[in-house]
Write an enzyme that holds these catalytic residues in place. Structure first.
Site, PDB file in Angstrom:
ATOM      1  N   ARG A   1       1.561  45.543  43.011  1.00  0.00           N
ATOM      2  CA  ARG A   1       1.380  44.766  41.771  1.00  0.00           C
ATOM      3  C   ARG A   1       2.033  43.385  41.883  1.00  0.00           C
ATOM      4  O   ARG A   1       2.534  42.840  40.898  1.00  0.00           O
ATOM      5  CB  ARG A   1       1.965  45.560  40.596  1.00  0.00           C
TER       6      ARG A   1
ATOM      7  N   ARG B   1      35.816  42.858  37.700  1.00  0.00           N
ATOM      8  CA  ARG B   1      36.856  42.930  36.670  1.00  0.00           C
ATOM      9  C   ARG B   1      37.741  41.687  36.629  1.00  0.00           C
ATOM     10  O   ARG B   1      38.856  41.714  36.086  1.00  0.00           O
ATOM     11  CB  ARG B   1      37.658  44.217  36.774  1.00  0.00           C
TER      12      ARG B   1
ATOM     13  N   THR C   1      39.331  50.110  30.875  1.00  0.00           N
ATOM     14  CA  THR C   1      38.757  50.344  32.198  1.00  0.00           C
ATOM     15  C   THR C   1      37.317  49.858  32.253  1.00  0.00           C
ATOM     16  O   THR C   1      36.578  50.013  31.277  1.00  0.00           O
ATOM     17  CB  THR C   1      38.805  51.839  32.597  1.00  0.00           C
ATOM     18  N   ILE C   2      36.915  49.298  33.405  1.00  0.00           N
ATOM     19  CA  ILE C   2      35.523  48.856  33.538  1.00  0.00           C
ATOM     20  C   ILE C   2      34.572  50.044  33.618  1.00  0.00           C
ATOM     21  O   ILE C   2      33.375  49.881  33.496  1.00  0.00           O
ATOM     22  CB  ILE C   2      35.307  47.948  34.769  1.00  0.00           C
ATOM     23  N   ASP C   3      35.116  51.242  33.848  1.00  0.00           N
ATOM     24  CA  ASP C   3      34.241  52.397  34.074  1.00  0.00           C
ATOM     25  C   ASP C   3      33.616  52.918  32.767  1.00  0.00           C
ATOM     26  O   ASP C   3      32.600  53.610  32.800  1.00  0.00           O
ATOM     27  CB  ASP C   3      35.027  53.533  34.755  1.00  0.00           C
TER      28      ASP C   3
ATOM     29  N   HIS D   1      35.562  43.779  43.337  1.00  0.00           N
ATOM     30  CA  HIS D   1      36.571  43.560  42.293  1.00  0.00           C
ATOM     31  C   HIS D   1      36.273  42.344  41.418  1.00  0.00           C
ATOM     32  O   HIS D   1      36.906  42.171  40.374  1.00  0.00           O
ATOM     33  CB  HIS D   1      37.957  43.425  42.928  1.00  0.00           C
TER      34      HIS D   1
HETATM   35  O1  F6P Z   1      38.833  52.356  37.563  1.00  0.00           O
HETATM   36  C1  F6P Z   1      38.494  51.040  37.724  1.00  0.00           C
HETATM   37  C2  F6P Z   1      38.000  50.774  39.121  1.00  0.00           C
HETATM   38  O2  F6P Z   1      37.629  49.411  39.217  1.00  0.00           O
HETATM   39  C3  F6P Z   1      36.865  51.688  39.594  1.00  0.00           C
HETATM   40  O3  F6P Z   1      35.609  51.290  39.130  1.00  0.00           O
HETATM   41  C4  F6P Z   1      37.015  51.610  41.085  1.00  0.00           C
HETATM   42  O4  F6P Z   1      36.534  52.795  41.680  1.00  0.00           O
HETATM   43  C5  F6P Z   1      38.498  51.500  41.263  1.00  0.00           C
HETATM   44  O5  F6P Z   1      39.031  51.016  40.050  1.00  0.00           O
HETATM   45  C6  F6P Z   1      38.940  50.568  42.362  1.00  0.00           C
HETATM   46  O6  F6P Z   1      40.302  50.714  42.507  1.00  0.00           O
HETATM   47  P1  F6P Z   1      41.267  49.666  43.176  1.00  0.00           P
HETATM   48  O7  F6P Z   1      41.344  48.465  42.306  1.00  0.00           O
HETATM   49  O8  F6P Z   1      42.564  50.390  43.266  1.00  0.00           O
HETATM   50  O9  F6P Z   1      40.678  49.325  44.512  1.00  0.00           O
END
Ligand code: F6P
Length: 380
Positions: free
Chosen positions: A241, A296, A153-155, A293
């Site tokens: 700055r 990923r 998972t990317i999370d 998306h």
């Molecule tokens: O769990 C991975 C993820 O990319 C989350 O970061 C995001 O909230 C969710 O999936 C998005 O889901 P979907 O691909 O179903 O829109």
């Protein structure tokens, strides 16, 4: 008996390499072992089997996939598996639909003589996998059955592993987006608010903001990072700055908690701020973007494919040896993860109970962000 493999939840570059590593390790040790790929996540378990599974896959099935993003066996989310809230109007119907789904999946697994199911996904997928395991054992108590999870998972929010497959690829994708946006906002001297996925956790936003050199990051775990006044104070300190453009990264979890108009209302505050306008001689223009998306997509990084290889191969060890090579046997449903360079095994129940693993204030990455990002009290 057969070994089933499926990918579930959000697709993740590196899932292909994990399937391949499990396949190759299993076949290397036991060429005659029977492997099944279930298509489209858990949906593939509950459909007519001839259409949703690849019976007795051979070595050609895992050729030419290691460099590809996505998952070649498909994935999906199954809302039927999520426990509905007790006050949902159709609670009883949804519960019945869930039980039906689980029963069909258990019967299919029994008929296909699957005794080990390798599930590559995130915490939602592991919750589903545990339900399927429990349903199988309730319906067929005499048949051995176990689930072996691989984090994908990317999370990067799973207990039981430092990293999940795809996190590094997503991190590189987001940093790439930040670099591209930097070119345009630097040219126009604008601020950009960039939304980054991550579900309820801020890991991806936090680390990509650090690696991409953002001025500000807002993550769901630390409420003061979302406060607009605080962010504007930091930008004012920046223009004093001679900062002439700003990258503000926001995790999607913030938008869920603070409201979907968070970016728009921050944009209005920055564009309307008198102190910023006084220093620049004109209001600062703000644009809002989302990586979405794209985070990923694309080919997995070398690091993700290596991790996928280690975890896929570790899953094969647990299936065939009962534990990681040379280590004691482990019982029950488990997840394979990594701790530093080492492959480790954690009971799936523990992974589920302690996930999502969120950013804490004392985590090294959060503390690093305080040192490297723009501060309202910036002394230099
Ligand atoms: O769990 C991975 C993820 O990319 C989350 O970061 C995001 O909230 C969710 O999936 C998005 O889901 P979907 O691909 O179903 O829109």
């Amino acid at each position: 008996m057969s070994i089933g493999i499926l990918t579930s939840g959000g697709d993740a570059p590196g899932m292909n390499a994990a399937v391949r590593a499990a396949f190759r390790t299993l076949k290397m040790r036991e060429p005659e072992c029977e492997l099944l790929f279930f298509r489209d996540g858990f949906r593939g378990l509950a459909r007519r089997l001839d259409s949703s599974s690849d019976r007795s896959v051979d070595r050609r099935a895992v050729r030419d996939i290691i460099h590809r993003g996505g998952t070649f066996i498909g994935t999906g989310r199954v809302p039927e598996l999520v426990l509905p809230p007790e006050d949902a109007p159709n609670f009883a119907d949804r519960l019945a639909a869930r039980d039906d789904f689980l029963k069909v999946a258990a019967i299919n697994l029994y008929q296909m003589r699957v005794d080990n199911l390798i599930v590559i996904g995130g915490d939602g997928s592991f919750r589903g996998a545990r339900l399927i395991g429990d349903a199988f054992r309730a319906h067929f108590p005499r048949r051995p059955f176990r689930v072996i999870g691989i984090p994908g998972t990317i999370d990067n929010d799973l207990h039981g592993t430092d990293y999940s497959i795809c996190y590094d690829t997503a991190l590189n994708n987001v940093v790439d987006a930040i670099r591209k946006l930097r070119d345009t906002i630097e040219s126009h001297r604008r601020a950009i608010i960039l939304e980054v996925m991550g579900n309820t956790s801020g890991w991806l936003a936090l680390q990509s903001a650090i690696a991409g050199g953002a001025a500000v990051v807002a993550i769901p775990e630390v409420e003061e990072t979302w406060e607009h006044e605080q962010i504007v104070r930091r930008l004012v300190a920046g223009v004093r700055r001679d900062y002439r453009y700003f990258i503000i990264v926001v995790a999607e979890g913030v938008l869920r908690r603070a409201g979907a108009d968070w970016c728009e209302s921050l944009r209005r505050k920055i564009e309307g701020d008198r102190a910023i306008e006084a220093h620049l001689g004109h209001p600062m223009e703000v644009r809002i973007n989302s990586v979405g998306h794209v985070a990923r997509g694309g080919s997995p990084t070398a690091l993700d494919n290596t991790l996928a290889g280690l975890l896929g191969s570790g899953a094969a060890d647990v299936v065939q040896l009962g534990g990681l090579g040379g280590e004691p046997k482990v019982d029950g449903d488990v997840m394979i993860g990594c701790r530093g360079p080492h492959v480790i095994v954690t009971p799936l129940d523990e992974v589920i109970a302690r996930s999502p693993r969120l950013v804490t204030r004392d985590s090294e990455l959060y503390q690093l962000s305080l040192k490297l990002m723009l501060s309202a009290e910036q002394p230099f």
